[in-house]
Scaffold this active site. Structure first.
Site, PDB file in Angstrom:
ATOM      1  N   LYS A  22       0.829  -1.217   0.000  1.00 25.54           N
ATOM      2  CA  LYS A  22       0.000   0.000   0.000  1.00 25.54           C
ATOM      3  C   LYS A  22       0.856   1.256   0.000  1.00 25.54           C
ATOM      4  O   LYS A  22       0.467   2.276  -0.541  1.00 25.54           O
ATOM      5  CB  LYS A  22      -0.965  -0.025   1.190  1.00 25.54           C
ATOM      6  CG  LYS A  22      -1.999  -1.123   1.045  1.00 25.54           C
ATOM      7  CD  LYS A  22      -3.173  -0.929   1.966  1.00 25.54           C
ATOM      8  CE  LYS A  22      -4.277  -1.917   1.635  1.00 25.54           C
ATOM      9  NZ  LYS A  22      -5.296  -1.993   2.666  1.00 25.54           N
ATOM     10  N   LYS A  47      -4.304 -10.290  -4.569  1.00 31.75           N
ATOM     11  CA  LYS A  47      -5.665 -10.534  -4.071  1.00 31.75           C
ATOM     12  C   LYS A  47      -6.633  -9.448  -4.543  1.00 31.75           C
ATOM     13  O   LYS A  47      -6.215  -8.313  -4.809  1.00 31.75           O
ATOM     14  CB  LYS A  47      -5.656 -10.619  -2.545  1.00 31.75           C
ATOM     15  CG  LYS A  47      -5.415  -9.321  -1.817  1.00 31.75           C
ATOM     16  CD  LYS A  47      -5.741  -9.459  -0.326  1.00 31.75           C
ATOM     17  CE  LYS A  47      -5.589  -8.106   0.355  1.00 31.75           C
ATOM     18  NZ  LYS A  47      -6.101  -8.049   1.696  1.00 31.75           N
ATOM     19  N   LYS A  55     -10.245  -3.840  -2.015  1.00 30.89           N
ATOM     20  CA  LYS A  55     -11.048  -2.606  -2.078  1.00 30.89           C
ATOM     21  C   LYS A  55     -10.255  -1.449  -2.648  1.00 30.89           C
ATOM     22  O   LYS A  55     -10.787  -0.597  -3.311  1.00 30.89           O
ATOM     23  CB  LYS A  55     -11.427  -2.176  -0.648  1.00 30.89           C
ATOM     24  CG  LYS A  55     -12.644  -2.817  -0.084  1.00 30.89           C
ATOM     25  CD  LYS A  55     -13.079  -2.071   1.169  1.00 30.89           C
ATOM     26  CE  LYS A  55     -12.584  -2.703   2.449  1.00 30.89           C
ATOM     27  NZ  LYS A  55     -12.941  -4.053   2.750  1.00 30.89           N
TER      28      LYS A  55
END
Ligand SMILES: Nc1ncnc2c1ncn2[C@@H]1O[C@H](COP(=O)(O)OC(=O)[C@@H](N)Cc2c[nH]c3ccccc23)[C@@H](O)[C@H]1O
Length: 315
Positions: free
Chosen positions: A100, A181, A184
């Site tokens: 991230k 994966k 969101k």
């Protein structure tokens, strides 16, 4: 709103757990949500949409605690105490930080780095014994276990070491890059299927799903991750085994198979989508559910946090 991975890897199990267990807590993690930048109006709407989606999936506030994290400020207070027991290098090694942070120009924020400590506080504030998670969260749960043990060693036996209840569904992968994966926060709109997506959106996302140059439908996650992800999704939404799904799909090429999977996803989520729409119309009901849940959560947390304050020497 939750995506296919959240539903198949998590929410489905949560619905069963509230039937099987006497004290279950589910939370809309709005403080965690701030770790990825968001406009206030978007966050406000997301909180309500997620609540509507969770209720529509079958989470029943009469059978569990369903609350909004930021309405229980002790999560943040405990996170501070636990943060003082956690080494920075340990947090720097976690894959979610690395991934991230890369999407934030490699300049991740303090919140993004310490997010797993807040997650440990979410768990330990209620002396939770079991945590239902998908396999992508195992490292975060291990951190919570280590923090609990560290605390117990320093201040005396207090926290149960929480155990994972792992979902049987394997990680659902992105439709655009089946090596990562489904998430969101994926910036690619076509990568993630939300459970409230319209049938047209679902068809489009599956039609554009990345597969390979072999047209046969087989299951081999290592060498054919794209088509194998479709098979996993198909099996999970229909409740069939991988073998049964492959048997049913014999003779189809991947282009046709994508539409079969899209149709099974549409079928599965049609009633949930209708229910989400209904619930979204009653904003005050959603707000009340979250507030009532927070009052119950606060009551449960208060004596535990009081004891933590005493143990660390605040009192
Ligand atoms: N692609 C996927 N395939 C299968 N399962 C998946 C997929 N993506 C997500 N999940 C599961 O959905 C739940 C919520 O995921 P989050 O990433 O929002 O979840 C998270 O990012 C947590 N940090 C939220 C959290 C905050 N505090 C907590 C305390 C206890 C447990 C969880 C939390 C998880 O169970 C996750 O395993």
């Amino acid at each position: 709103t939750p995506h296919l991975g959240n539903y198949l890897g998590a929410i489905q199990n949560w619905v069963n757990l509230q039937e099987e267990c006497s004290s279950v807590l589910y939370s809309i993690m709005d403080m965690h949500s701030l770790t990825m930048p968001k406009e206030p109006a978007v966050l406000r709407q997301n909180i309500l949409d997620t609540t509507a989606a969770i209720l529509a999936c079958g989470i029943d506030p009469k059978k569990c605690f369903l609350f909004r994290q930021s309405l229980v400020p002790k999560h943040a207070e405990l996170a501070w105490i636990l943060g003082c027991l956690t080494n920075v290098p340990r947090l720097l090694r976690l894959p979610q930080w690395k991934m991230k942070r890369a999407s934030q120009n490699n300049e991740g924020t303090v919140g993004l780095l310490t997010y797993p400590v807040l997650q440990a506080a979410d768990i330990l504030l209620y002396k939770s014994t079991h945590v239902p998670v998908g396999e992508d969260q195992v490292l975060h749960l291990e951190l919570a276990q280590d923090i609990a043990q560290h605390f117990n060693k320093k201040y005396g036996e207090f926290f149960p070491v929480p155990k994972a209840i792992l979902s049987t569904t394997k990680k659902i992968k992105s439709l655009r890059d089946p090596t990562v994966k489904m998430s969101k926060s994926d910036p690619q709109k076509l990568a993630t299927v939300n459970i409230a997506d319209s049938p047209d959106e679902i068809v489009l996302k599956f039609r554009k799903a990345v597969t390979d140059f072999t047209s046969e439908v087989t299951y081999d996650p290592a060498s054919r991750p794209g088509v194998s992800n479709l098979v996993s999704i198909h099996a999970a939404v229909t409740g069939l085994s991988i073998k049964e799904v492959l048997h049913q799909s014999a003779g189809l090429d991947t282009a046709h198979y994508k539409m079969v999977v899209a149709e099974s996803v549409i079928q599965k989520f049609a009633p949930i989508r209708n229910e989400i729409k209904k619930l979204q119309e009653d904003k005050s009901h959603l707000i009340k559910v979250l507030e009532d849940g927070a009052e119950k959560a606060k009551e449960l947390a208060a004596p535990i946090y009081q004891e933590i304050r005493r143990l660390v020497g605040f009192q």
